[in-house]
Design an enzyme around this catalytic site. Sequence first.
Site, PDB file in Angstrom:
ATOM      1  N   TYR A 142      -7.510  -0.682  -3.694  1.00  0.00           N
ATOM      2  CA  TYR A 142      -7.046  -2.221  -3.624  1.00  0.00           C
ATOM      3  C   TYR A 142      -7.811  -3.186  -2.742  1.00  0.00           C
ATOM      4  O   TYR A 142      -8.313  -4.197  -2.989  1.00  0.00           O
ATOM      5  CB  TYR A 142      -5.446  -2.328  -3.166  1.00  0.00           C
ATOM      6  CG  TYR A 142      -4.716  -2.040  -4.162  1.00  0.00           C
ATOM      7  CD1 TYR A 142      -4.321  -1.236  -5.139  1.00  0.00           C
ATOM      8  CD2 TYR A 142      -3.570  -3.297  -4.511  1.00  0.00           C
ATOM      9  CE1 TYR A 142      -3.353  -1.109  -5.978  1.00  0.00           C
ATOM     10  CE2 TYR A 142      -2.695  -2.995  -5.279  1.00  0.00           C
ATOM     11  CZ  TYR A 142      -2.521  -1.897  -6.255  1.00  0.00           C
ATOM     12  OH  TYR A 142      -1.485  -1.813  -7.150  1.00  0.00           O
ATOM     13  N   LYS A 189      -5.118  13.442  -5.965  1.00  0.00           N
ATOM     14  CA  LYS A 189      -5.954  13.797  -7.146  1.00  0.00           C
ATOM     15  C   LYS A 189      -7.134  14.673  -6.286  1.00  0.00           C
ATOM     16  O   LYS A 189      -8.198  14.373  -6.662  1.00  0.00           O
ATOM     17  CB  LYS A 189      -6.475  12.806  -7.895  1.00  0.00           C
ATOM     18  CG  LYS A 189      -7.193  13.213  -9.307  1.00  0.00           C
ATOM     19  CD  LYS A 189      -6.222  13.583 -10.426  1.00  0.00           C
ATOM     20  CE  LYS A 189      -7.140  13.890 -11.726  1.00  0.00           C
ATOM     21  NZ  LYS A 189      -6.176  14.745 -12.485  1.00  0.00           N
TER      22      LYS A 189
HETATM   23  C1  IPM Z   1       3.310  -4.139  -6.286  1.00  0.00           C
HETATM   24  C2  IPM Z   1       2.764  -4.932  -7.179  1.00  0.00           C
HETATM   25  C3  IPM Z   1       1.695  -5.576  -6.426  1.00  0.00           C
HETATM   26  C4  IPM Z   1       0.537  -4.415  -6.420  1.00  0.00           C
HETATM   27  C5  IPM Z   1       0.578  -6.785  -7.431  1.00  0.00           C
HETATM   28  C6  IPM Z   1       1.335  -7.978  -7.783  1.00  0.00           C
HETATM   29  C7  IPM Z   1      -0.805  -7.191  -6.559  1.00  0.00           C
HETATM   30  O1  IPM Z   1       2.572  -4.755  -8.386  1.00  0.00           O
HETATM   31  O2  IPM Z   1       3.785  -4.835  -5.123  1.00  0.00           O
HETATM   32  O3  IPM Z   1       3.702  -3.066  -6.455  1.00  0.00           O
HETATM   33  O4  IPM Z   1      -0.068  -4.053  -7.248  1.00  0.00           O
HETATM   34  O5  IPM Z   1       0.762  -4.101  -4.951  1.00  0.00           O
END
Ligand code: IPM
Length: 373
Positions: A142, A189
């Site tokens: 992320y 994984k």
């Molecule tokens: C969550 C959501 C978020 C994520 C999105 C909205 C960026 O899916 O809080 O799980 O992927 O973390």
Amino acid sequence: MKYTIAVIPGDGIGPEVINQSIKALDAIADVYDHIFIYKEAELGASAIEKTGDPLPEKTIEICKNADAILFGAIGDPKYDNDPAAKVRPEQGLLRLRKELGLFCNVSPVKAYDKLIKNSPLKEDIIAGTDLVIYRELTGGIYFGEKELSKDEQSAFDICSYNVKEISRITHLAFKAAQNRRKKVTLIDKANVLETSRLWRKTVTEIAKEYKDVTLNFLFVDNASMQLILNPKQFDVILTENLFGDIISDEASVIVGSIGLLASSSIGEKNALFEPIHGSFPQAIGKQIANPLASILSASMMLDYLGLKEEADAIQRAVRKSLVLEITTADIQGITTFSATTAKVGDFIADYILHQEDSNMNFKNIHMGQSTII
Ligand code: IPM
Ligand code: MG
């Protein structure tokens, strides 16, 4: 006691569900003699529209100065359907997590007896499920470097983790397990990914400090299968950011509706509470969104603030609404008619205010009349 709560309604049905949580919190304030000061803040698509920024500076300030943050939902199809969009609502939430250091996301998944028939899974598989997912929230793919090549023919997202990031959430997961059934399952994984091997090594080392807790490992592909084949085998699931994102949505199937799952995102100084569901744009203004996930997030928030009895009062009210079938349309199969988002919120607040009152006229609730006679 007096608490300052940052309230971020966000996008889509966020404002509708968060209004119901405020009703529940106001009832709690009344019964238990607290003062909640709500400070509203902008985040996501609604913030982009107003300020051009999915996370305005003011929002960060409000959140940093609050005792806790209550968040609704994020996302708008306008951006989902435009891969070229440079500014996106989700960037606001991701930056907020990073700015506040909200590194640990906790999602409890517990089967409610009353809703077992709602799940597409067989009753004997899910009855008695009680697990909690500890998802790392500020690292991994992320937040790694990402790029689209100039000719737009290739792209990359880098996944990286360091020992410090893995350790701090691992300690929290093991501490949680000590107060539960004393089992941690690390989902990774490690047969393919270097980051997963670092997770395994670090977690194995830390596990030695928690001799009363058993640690086991599952590859994420197998774990996704195990989660719906035999969810009862899990107690505390510990995992990295992307795997946790996927696994937590999958786990919502066990409960029967994603509209029931709450989560907390904890950092060293701040904590944010939100439903795991998204902004459900198709439902905006229709009053069909299930507010229970948001209301249960408010309960988690009270727990975090040390208000255990108050948190339990919300939980009891939610269970009662399920038993009495005062629920929104997503919880099908247990009710022949459904209540609106606002009606569910009204019931929860009424129940908190009058739980010992045997005169509650539940039939009237169904008919949309006064709830108390
Ligand atoms: C969550 C959501 C978020 C994520 C999105 C909205 C960026 O899916 O809080 O799980 O992927 O973390
Ligand atoms: Mg998600």
